[in-house]
Design a protein around this motif. Structure first.
Motif, PDB file in Angstrom:
ATOM      1  N   VAL A   3       0.868  -1.165   0.000  1.00 13.44           N
ATOM      2  CA  VAL A   3       0.000   0.000   0.000  1.00 13.44           C
ATOM      3  C   VAL A   3       0.910   1.221   0.000  1.00 13.44           C
ATOM      4  CG1 VAL A   3      -1.709   1.298   1.319  1.00 13.44           C
ATOM      5  CG2 VAL A   3      -1.891  -1.181   1.168  1.00 13.44           C
ATOM      6  N   LEU A   4       0.645   2.129  -0.925  1.00 12.00           N
ATOM      7  CA  LEU A   4       1.477   3.318  -1.102  1.00 12.00           C
ATOM      8  C   LEU A   4       0.855   4.529  -0.418  1.00 12.00           C
ATOM      9  CD1 LEU A   4       2.084   2.812  -4.927  1.00 12.00           C
ATOM     10  CD2 LEU A   4       3.637   2.185  -3.060  1.00 12.00           C
ATOM     11  N   PRO A   5       1.669   5.464   0.077  1.00 14.17           N
ATOM     12  CA  PRO A   5       1.118   6.697   0.636  1.00 14.17           C
ATOM     13  C   PRO A   5       0.465   7.530  -0.467  1.00 14.17           C
ATOM     14  CG  PRO A   5       3.525   6.611   0.929  1.00 14.17           C
ATOM     15  CD  PRO A   5       3.115   5.393   0.173  1.00 14.17           C
ATOM     16  N   LEU A   6      -0.655   8.133  -0.131  1.00 10.11           N
ATOM     17  CA  LEU A   6      -1.392   8.972  -1.080  1.00 10.11           C
ATOM     18  C   LEU A   6      -1.084  10.438  -0.837  1.00 10.11           C
ATOM     19  CD1 LEU A   6      -4.769   7.065  -0.964  1.00 10.11           C
ATOM     20  CD2 LEU A   6      -3.199   7.209  -2.889  1.00 10.11           C
ATOM     21  N   ALA A  48      -4.748   7.431  -9.751  1.00  4.90           N
ATOM     22  CA  ALA A  48      -3.813   7.853 -10.788  1.00  4.90           C
ATOM     23  C   ALA A  48      -2.389   7.902 -10.247  1.00  4.90           C
ATOM     24  CB  ALA A  48      -4.214   9.230 -11.318  1.00  4.90           C
ATOM     25  N   GLY A  49      -1.424   7.715 -11.142  1.00  3.98           N
ATOM     26  CA  GLY A  49      -0.018   7.746 -10.774  1.00  3.98           C
ATOM     27  C   GLY A  49       0.367   8.952  -9.921  1.00  3.98           C
ATOM     28  N   PRO A  50      -0.017  10.186 -10.308  1.00  6.02           N
ATOM     29  CA  PRO A  50       0.363  11.340  -9.492  1.00  6.02           C
ATOM     30  C   PRO A  50      -0.113  11.246  -8.036  1.00  6.02           C
ATOM     31  CG  PRO A  50      -0.311  12.072 -11.656  1.00  6.02           C
ATOM     32  CD  PRO A  50      -0.628  10.598 -11.578  1.00  6.02           C
ATOM     33  N   GLN A  51      -1.214  10.552  -7.792  1.00 10.02           N
ATOM     34  CA  GLN A  51      -1.717  10.440  -6.430  1.00 10.02           C
ATOM     35  C   GLN A  51      -0.792   9.625  -5.528  1.00 10.02           C
ATOM     36  OE1 GLN A  51      -5.870   9.304  -7.862  1.00 10.02           O
ATOM     37  NE2 GLN A  51      -6.273  10.451  -5.977  1.00 10.02           N
ATOM     38  N   VAL A  52       0.053   8.798  -6.121  1.00 10.61           N
ATOM     39  CA  VAL A  52       1.032   8.038  -5.336  1.00 10.61           C
ATOM     40  C   VAL A  52       2.441   8.578  -5.578  1.00 10.61           C
ATOM     41  CG1 VAL A  52      -0.404   5.968  -5.134  1.00 10.61           C
ATOM     42  CG2 VAL A  52       1.189   6.175  -7.064  1.00 10.61           C
ATOM     43  N   GLY A  53       2.525   9.797  -6.090  1.00 12.41           N
ATOM     44  CA  GLY A  53       3.809  10.448  -6.267  1.00 12.41           C
ATOM     45  C   GLY A  53       4.550  10.081  -7.539  1.00 12.41           C
ATOM     46  N   VAL A  54       3.878   9.414  -8.475  1.00 10.74           N
ATOM     47  CA  VAL A  54       4.498   9.007  -9.732  1.00 10.74           C
ATOM     48  C   VAL A  54       3.917   9.873 -10.847  1.00 10.74           C
ATOM     49  CG1 VAL A  54       4.854   7.110 -11.357  1.00 10.74           C
ATOM     50  CG2 VAL A  54       4.815   6.654  -8.890  1.00 10.74           C
ATOM     51  N   GLY A  98     -15.851  12.185  -4.825  1.00 10.01           N
ATOM     52  CA  GLY A  98     -14.796  12.439  -3.853  1.00 10.01           C
ATOM     53  C   GLY A  98     -13.461  12.129  -4.492  1.00 10.01           C
ATOM     54  N   CYS A  99     -12.398  12.321  -3.719  1.00 11.97           N
ATOM     55  CA  CYS A  99     -11.050  12.106  -4.240  1.00 11.97           C
ATOM     56  C   CYS A  99     -10.137  11.683  -3.101  1.00 11.97           C
ATOM     57  CB  CYS A  99     -10.534  13.384  -4.890  1.00 11.97           C
ATOM     58  SG  CYS A  99      -8.882  13.230  -5.588  1.00 11.97           S
ATOM     59  N   LEU A 100      -9.330  10.683  -3.341  1.00 17.03           N
ATOM     60  CA  LEU A 100      -8.395  10.204  -2.331  1.00 17.03           C
ATOM     61  C   LEU A 100      -7.314  11.238  -2.028  1.00 17.03           C
ATOM     62  CD1 LEU A 100      -8.045   6.502  -3.513  1.00 17.03           C
ATOM     63  CD2 LEU A 100      -9.511   7.416  -1.686  1.00 17.03           C
ATOM     64  N   GLY A 176       4.153  17.889   0.265  1.00 16.93           N
ATOM     65  CA  GLY A 176       4.638  16.873   1.189  1.00 16.93           C
ATOM     66  C   GLY A 176       3.626  16.184   2.079  1.00 16.93           C
ATOM     67  N   LEU A 177       2.350  16.541   1.989  1.00 19.84           N
ATOM     68  CA  LEU A 177       1.355  15.899   2.842  1.00 19.84           C
ATOM     69  C   LEU A 177       0.871  14.601   2.203  1.00 19.84           C
ATOM     70  CD1 LEU A 177      -0.772  18.984   3.911  1.00 19.84           C
ATOM     71  CD2 LEU A 177       1.116  17.898   5.143  1.00 19.84           C
ATOM     72  N   THR A 178       0.823  13.528   3.006  1.00 12.51           N
ATOM     73  CA  THR A 178       0.358  12.229   2.531  1.00 12.51           C
ATOM     74  C   THR A 178      -0.490  11.571   3.610  1.00 12.51           C
ATOM     75  OG1 THR A 178       2.274  11.017   3.400  1.00 12.51           O
ATOM     76  CG2 THR A 178       2.450  11.872   1.140  1.00 12.51           C
ATOM     77  N   TRP A 179      -1.184  10.535   3.218  1.00 12.39           N
ATOM     78  CA  TRP A 179      -1.858   9.659   4.181  1.00 12.39           C
ATOM     79  C   TRP A 179      -1.729   8.240   3.675  1.00 12.39           C
ATOM     80  CZ3 TRP A 179      -6.617   6.939   3.506  1.00 12.39           C
ATOM     81  CH2 TRP A 179      -7.295   7.191   2.309  1.00 12.39           C
ATOM     82  N   LEU A 180      -1.748   7.286   4.599  1.00 11.18           N
ATOM     83  CA  LEU A 180      -1.559   5.881   4.255  1.00 11.18           C
ATOM     84  C   LEU A 180      -2.855   5.119   4.504  1.00 11.18           C
ATOM     85  CD1 LEU A 180       0.578   3.938   3.183  1.00 11.18           C
ATOM     86  CD2 LEU A 180       1.156   3.400   5.558  1.00 11.18           C
ATOM     87  N   PRO A 181      -3.512   4.653   3.435  1.00 10.62           N
ATOM     88  CA  PRO A 181      -4.753   3.894   3.595  1.00 10.62           C
ATOM     89  C   PRO A 181      -4.548   2.679   4.501  1.00 10.62           C
ATOM     90  CG  PRO A 181      -4.436   4.466   1.298  1.00 10.62           C
ATOM     91  CD  PRO A 181      -3.161   4.822   2.023  1.00 10.62           C
ATOM     92  N   GLY A 182      -5.512   2.473   5.383  1.00  8.48           N
ATOM     93  CA  GLY A 182      -5.462   1.347   6.303  1.00  8.48           C
ATOM     94  C   GLY A 182      -4.681   1.630   7.558  1.00  8.48           C
ATOM     95  N   VAL A 183      -3.984   2.774   7.601  1.00  4.37           N
ATOM     96  CA  VAL A 183      -3.180   3.142   8.767  1.00  4.37           C
ATOM     97  C   VAL A 183      -3.653   4.467   9.341  1.00  4.37           C
ATOM     98  CG1 VAL A 183      -0.854   3.733   9.585  1.00  4.37           C
ATOM     99  CG2 VAL A 183      -1.168   1.868   7.930  1.00  4.37           C
ATOM    100  N   ASP A 184      -3.693   5.495   8.505  1.00  7.10           N
ATOM    101  CA  ASP A 184      -4.056   6.838   8.972  1.00  7.10           C
ATOM    102  C   ASP A 184      -5.567   6.978   9.055  1.00  7.10           C
ATOM    103  OD1 ASP A 184      -1.396   7.640   9.063  1.00  7.10           O
ATOM    104  OD2 ASP A 184      -1.422   8.293   6.984  1.00  7.10           O
ATOM    105  N   HIS A 185      -6.006   7.613  10.128  1.00  8.91           N
ATOM    106  CA  HIS A 185      -7.416   7.965  10.261  1.00  8.91           C
ATOM    107  C   HIS A 185      -7.532   9.458   9.985  1.00  8.91           C
ATOM    108  CE1 HIS A 185     -11.528   8.188  11.650  1.00  8.91           C
ATOM    109  NE2 HIS A 185     -11.179   9.184  12.405  1.00  8.91           N
ATOM    110  N   LEU A 186      -8.287   9.780   8.962  1.00  8.13           N
ATOM    111  CA  LEU A 186      -8.478  11.191   8.621  1.00  8.13           C
ATOM    112  C   LEU A 186      -9.800  11.665   9.170  1.00  8.13           C
ATOM    113  CD1 LEU A 186      -7.272  10.964   4.933  1.00  8.13           C
ATOM    114  CD2 LEU A 186      -6.002  11.830   6.888  1.00  8.13           C
ATOM    115  N   GLU A 187      -9.766  12.830   9.801  1.00 12.40           N
ATOM    116  CA  GLU A 187     -10.992  13.394  10.366  1.00 12.40           C
ATOM    117  C   GLU A 187     -11.956  13.773   9.263  1.00 12.40           C
ATOM    118  OE1 GLU A 187     -10.245  16.582  13.067  1.00 12.40           O
ATOM    119  OE2 GLU A 187      -8.494  15.572  13.902  1.00 12.40           O
ATOM    120  N   ASP A 188     -13.239  13.559   9.521  1.00 16.86           N
ATOM    121  CA  ASP A 188     -14.274  13.992   8.574  1.00 16.86           C
ATOM    122  C   ASP A 188     -14.728  15.391   8.898  1.00 16.86           C
ATOM    123  OD1 ASP A 188     -14.226  11.647   7.125  1.00 16.86           O
ATOM    124  OD2 ASP A 188     -15.709  10.688   8.406  1.00 16.86           O
TER     125      ASP A 188
END
Length: 188
Positions: A3-6, A48-54, A98-100, A176-188
């Motif tokens: 799983v890649l950071p978004l 998309a690739g840019p969302q994972v830094g590619v 929505g968007c990741l 530089g801001l990222t979040w990791l699916p399955g690990v980070d909890h993002l506030e709604d």
């Protein structure tokens, strides 16, 4: 597979056009598999690739329609043809997306109801998909990422102002801001 950071709104890779993929090798195949895993963990229907830094012109998608038909693939160096976008305001009930990379938010956005995706897969094989409805929306959303656009960049009036407030409140809009699916909890 991993799983890649978004990347979150504000990272430069999300706001610049991506470049063509030129190497169809094991690294590309691994990236595509990691993107599928990341998309599933998020969860999302496209990535998309840019969302994972590619900064490359590729995206993956995985969505099952109302008829229980699964649409799954990797689109590399795609071209997207769309029908004209209907006039009028977007319906918040049926046209919100929505968007990741702008996580936890949904805003209505008018998109074309039909699209034709032409691309190659990870093995370099050409394909074409004619899409209607939500699948056409997924293709348009992911294709925008390849051109350096987030869906919130397309919002108008009150929705654009609300998205800007959310971005400021959450401290987004900086590199530089990222979040990791399955690990980070993002506030709604």
């Amino acid at each position: 597979m991993a799983v890649l950071p978004l990347r979150i709104c504000g990272d430069p890779v999300l706001h610049s056009p991506a470049t063509e993929v030129s190497d169809f090798d094991d690294d590309l195949a691994s990236l595509v598999q990691d993107m599928y895993e990341t998309m599933a963990a998020a969860p999302g229907v496209g990535l998309a690739g840019p969302q994972v830094g590619v900064a490359k012109r590729l995206f993956v998608y995985d969505w099952t329609d109302d008829a229980d038909v699964r649409h799954r693939g990797a689109a590399i160096n795609p071209t997207l043809w769309i029908a004209p976008v209907p006039a009028g305001d977007a319906d918040p009930e049926t046209e919100s997306e929505g968007c990741l990379s702008f996580p936890g938010e949904r805003f209505p956005l008018r998109r074309s109801p039909r699209a034709i995706l032409q691309a190659v897969d990870a093995a370099g094989e050409s394909f074409e998909v004619r899409a209607d409805g939500w699948l056409a929306r997924i293709f348009q959303h992911e294709y925008d990422h390849l051109d350096g656009l987030l869906y919130v960049d397309r919002l108008t009036d009150g929705h654009a102002r609300t998205a800007a407030k959310v971005e400021r409140k959450r401290g987004w809009g900086v590199p530089g801001l990222t979040w990791l699916p399955g690990v980070d909890h993002l506030e709604d």
